[in-house]
Scaffold this motif. Structure first.
Motif, PDB file in Angstrom:
ATOM      1  N   ASP A  52       0.799  -1.221   0.000  1.00 58.39           N
ATOM      2  CA  ASP A  52       0.000   0.000   0.000  1.00 58.39           C
ATOM      3  C   ASP A  52       0.834   1.275   0.000  1.00 58.39           C
ATOM      4  OD1 ASP A  52      -2.374  -1.526   0.150  1.00 58.39           O
ATOM      5  OD2 ASP A  52      -2.140  -1.712   2.328  1.00 58.39           O
ATOM      6  N   THR A  56      -3.319   4.259  -3.795  1.00 53.93           N
ATOM      7  CA  THR A  56      -4.306   3.514  -4.588  1.00 53.93           C
ATOM      8  C   THR A  56      -4.439   4.045  -6.009  1.00 53.93           C
ATOM      9  OG1 THR A  56      -6.062   4.953  -3.740  1.00 53.93           O
ATOM     10  CG2 THR A  56      -5.631   2.902  -2.523  1.00 53.93           C
ATOM     11  N   THR A  61       0.319   1.396  -9.965  1.00 52.44           N
ATOM     12  CA  THR A  61       0.145  -0.028  -9.704  1.00 52.44           C
ATOM     13  C   THR A  61       1.262  -0.828 -10.371  1.00 52.44           C
ATOM     14  OG1 THR A  61      -1.293  -0.215 -11.635  1.00 52.44           O
ATOM     15  CG2 THR A  61      -2.354   0.161  -9.490  1.00 52.44           C
TER      16      THR A  61
END
Length: 474
Positions: A52, A56, A61
């Motif tokens: 994390d 987000t 990613t």
């Protein structure tokens, strides 16, 4: 006197044949990619332990950043440095200027602006879905066009050479560029395959990038810069040709060896296994040549920074290729497939060998172009040892973690439980990657200080004593 003038006209001063500014443009861009793209790898490796920590955002990613790392290292760091070094090597070995060399000044911008567009497109989520070929079609049109034009430049230059016999570095250079132009055509038709055929042809494309672009390109660099840096003739020209033709014969069939136990035909899998084992021939012949070239020069090895990078990369090549051949065996692939063992192999070869060889070439060339020694040998030595420690630790760590996970899965351990047990290995991998990044940052800083501290009036430095004679040895 007449003989001397004739000899001078037949074989002009090699330094008068190179385009210093062109070479530097390519190398500066390559060093930028060398700083930027491996650091992405360290960034995403931390996600395994701290999933994390990047938040987000879809742009941060793993699926967005990993293709940037892989393609950035292959097409950005390695390929850009390699092309720049080729503009140094080819005219010196051919005895003539690069044909239409001025094209290189706009090609360097086309190439690197194309790579920047490709990296931005991957960051935004535009991904073709083929490993090492994730760039979308417009980006690969740019890469294909640039590689094709550079191939023509070098082939015409070699055809017009003054030296009648080809030195082995030029054999591999011709192979690398011609094979890659052909492979990039395959990249354009990959989307038209479906199902298991798509996987099979993608396996071929991916391995042709590694084995028919990166591998012969790396051989170009070490076959030129190792004899030049240690001022010793190449151990055996004939042995080098054994390596060339065995690579050309065996490597085209190995691309299926990651798809054992799949619906691909057994004969294709078996052929991939056999040729993977036969790759021991080119690997051992080139390594014999490299270490044979060092005979009588080990006493000065400690103070020869380019040679240290080249020989260290050769050792990584020995280990990485042993992994690659053995993991193609069905009994070995069973515990290693889908584990970090494969990631260890790819890092030891692509980075630990070929990117390191490119760094060795840059450490040799930039002081030549600057007309002065490396700004700080001590800093260069620190760079070498940080990079060596980092890639050695990463290779060992991922090998051990991959084997542990593989045997755990074979014994019936749940997949999630196997992940928990190898988390410490991932943390070590991140530390190793950060160590390598620090070493590369110091190296780039050192090279930049070398250029900045060079006196403008010095021009291009003379070659190392015996460089031309060394490269002409048969």
């Amino acid at each position: 006197m007449a003989d001397t003038i004739a000899a001078r006209d037949a074989f002009p001063d090699p330094d008068s044949l190179i385009d210093r500014e062109l070479i530097l443009k390519w190398l500066y861009w390559g060093l930028f990619w060398l700083l930027f793209t491996p650091s992405i790898g360290v960034t995403i490796s931390s996600l395994f332990n701290y999933p994390d920590y990047l938040g987000t955002s879809q742009y941060l990613t793993f699926g967005r950043l990993r293709p940037m790392h892989v393609n950035g290292v292959i097409w950005g760091a390695f390929s850009t440095l390699f092309i720049g070094l080729c503009y140094y090597i080819v005219p010196r070995l051919a005895g003539v200027r690069v044909w239409n060399g001025h094209w290189g000044h706009w090609l360097v911008w086309v190439w690197n602006l194309g790579l920047i567009a490709g990296m931005v497109s991957l960051f935004l989520g535009y991904n073709a879905g083929f490993e090492a070929g994730e760039f979308t079609r417009p980006i690969f049109v740019v890469i294909f066009g640039a590689v094709t034009i550079i191939t023509v430049q070098f082939l015409v230059t070699i055809a017009k050479r003054r030296e009648p016999q080809l030195y082995v570095a030029l054999w591999y250079l011709i192979g690398a560029f011609v094979w890659t132009v052909m492979n990039l055509v395959l990249r354009f038709i990959l989307p038209y395959f479906a199902g298991i055929n798509s996987a099979a042809f993608h396996g071929l494309f991916l391995h042709y990038i590694v084995g028919l672009w990166i591998t012969p390109a790396g051989y170009v660099l070490i076959y030129y810069f190792l004899p030049a840096s240690v001022k010793n003739p190449l151990y055996s020209h004939k042995l080098s040709l054994v390596g060339f033709w065995s690579l050309a014969l065996f490597y085209p069939f190995v691309g299926i060896h990651h798809y054992l136990y799949s619906p691909i035909a057994d004969w294709a899998e078996t052929l991939a296994i056999i040729t993977s084992m036969l790759l021991i021939v080119p690997v051992w012949t080139v390594l014999q040549n490299f270490f044979g070239t060092m005979i009588g020069r080990w006493q000065s090895f400690g103070q020869n920074l380019p040679a240290k990078f080249l020989i260290m990369g050769s050792l990584m090549y020995l280990v990485g290729c042993f992994q690659g051949s053995t993991e193609a065996l069905r009994s070995i692939q069973q515990p290693t497939h889908f584990t970090d063992f494969v990631i260890s192999h790819s890092h030891l070869t692509v980075f630990g060998t070929f990117v390191v060889w490119a760094m060795g070439g840059v450490v040799y060339v930039i002081p030549k172009l600057a007309g002065r020694p490396l700004w700080s040998f001590k800093m260069g030595n620190w760079s070498f040892w940080l990079i060596t420690f980092g890639i050695s630790l990463m290779g060992l760590d991922l090998t051990l973690g991959g084997l542990q996970q593989g045997f755990m899965l074979m014994s019936g351990v749940e997949w999630l439980d196997s992940l928990i047990s190898i988390r410490p290995y991932w943390l070590v991998r991140t530390v190793a990657g950060a160590t390598m990044d620090i070493g590369m940052s110091l190296l780039v800083y050192n090279l930049m200080r070398t250029m900045l501290s060079a006196q403008a009036t010095q021009g291009v430095a003379p070659p190392l004593a015996g460089e031309v004679a060394v490269q002409g040895t048969r």
